[in-house]
Scaffold this active site. Sequence first.
Site, mmCIF file in Angstrom:
data_model
loop_
_atom_site.group_PDB
_atom_site.id
_atom_site.type_symbol
_atom_site.label_atom_id
_atom_site.label_comp_id
_atom_site.label_asym_id
_atom_site.label_seq_id
_atom_site.Cartn_x
_atom_site.Cartn_y
_atom_site.Cartn_z
ATOM 1 N N GLU A 49 -41.919 4.597 -6.342
ATOM 2 C CA GLU A 49 -42.727 3.571 -5.417
ATOM 3 C C GLU A 49 -44.012 3.742 -5.286
ATOM 4 O O GLU A 49 -44.524 4.846 -5.256
ATOM 5 C CB GLU A 49 -41.896 3.491 -4.102
ATOM 6 N N THR A 50 -44.574 2.508 -5.019
ATOM 7 C CA THR A 50 -46.093 2.418 -4.724
ATOM 8 C C THR A 50 -46.133 1.351 -3.695
ATOM 9 O O THR A 50 -45.324 0.463 -3.752
ATOM 10 C CB THR A 50 -46.962 1.951 -6.020
#
Length: 299
Positions: A49-50
């Site tokens: 995830e970002t």
Amino acid sequence: MSAHHVRFKQVDVFTSTPFKGNPLAVIFDADALDAAQMLAIARWTNLSETTFLLKPTDAAADYRVRIFTPGGELPFAGHPTLGTAHALLESGYQPKQAGKLLQQCGVGLVELEALAGADSTPSAWAFAAPPARVTPLAEDRYDALATALRSRAIDFSAPPCAVDNGAPWLVVRLTSARACLELEPDAAALAELAHSVDTHGLAVYGPHDADGPATFEIRCLMAGGGFGVGEDPVTGSANAALAGLLNLQQRRPGERYTARQGTALGRAGDVSVHYDDARGKIWIGGPTVTIVDGTCRLA
């Protein structure tokens, strides 16, 4: 045209020891980015995830966050929630209410609190598990589950359930932590089963002995389909799903417990769970440490 830079941090969540948790990239001041640009950045960081920090649109919230995997946007995820809060606080942000944060994201507003006993540095926080939809796995799929996990150690006295709190997991109890660590699942069969019940994968857990390193060992086995293949190191949403299911099934091990995750990947994820019955909340917490701190060039 001059280059445009924003603040950037890469943090390690559910650990105070660098490289032993679950990494997260955090992009600050992302209000000018659209979803396609966010997805392009998430694909480039190539992390599970970002997150992208934005000004809140709800006056009650401290901040708004959008969460992207390399495959698309998520309405909620646990380790990005803790990691984003850590990055924001470390950057100098002062919460509207000391020791508390209110995060606006796809599932709505998510509460965070500094963990009891944490020192003055904002490194150990917990989020309130969002409400979840729980769907028991049909019994005629039990054989398919055993085949996918290649295991006869499934504890069906706690029925496997799909739990969706914004990130859907099929939560499965095994007889022991050892059985959990020994799993060598059939990836294709696991993916078929997970997709058939609309989940990202299986959150498989087993109890440790009384003198073990944690109450439970947990592994999150991903099913592919844009959310990665293989195993997630440490997973806040899955631990929230497990905590809620233990409560629902009247199998919780006390007011507080701990979970270890990532062992099979050489990590040492440290997750704490607190049943806050007085307020009707379940808190999922752990430490975060910053690994990379600088700027990100956007254009």
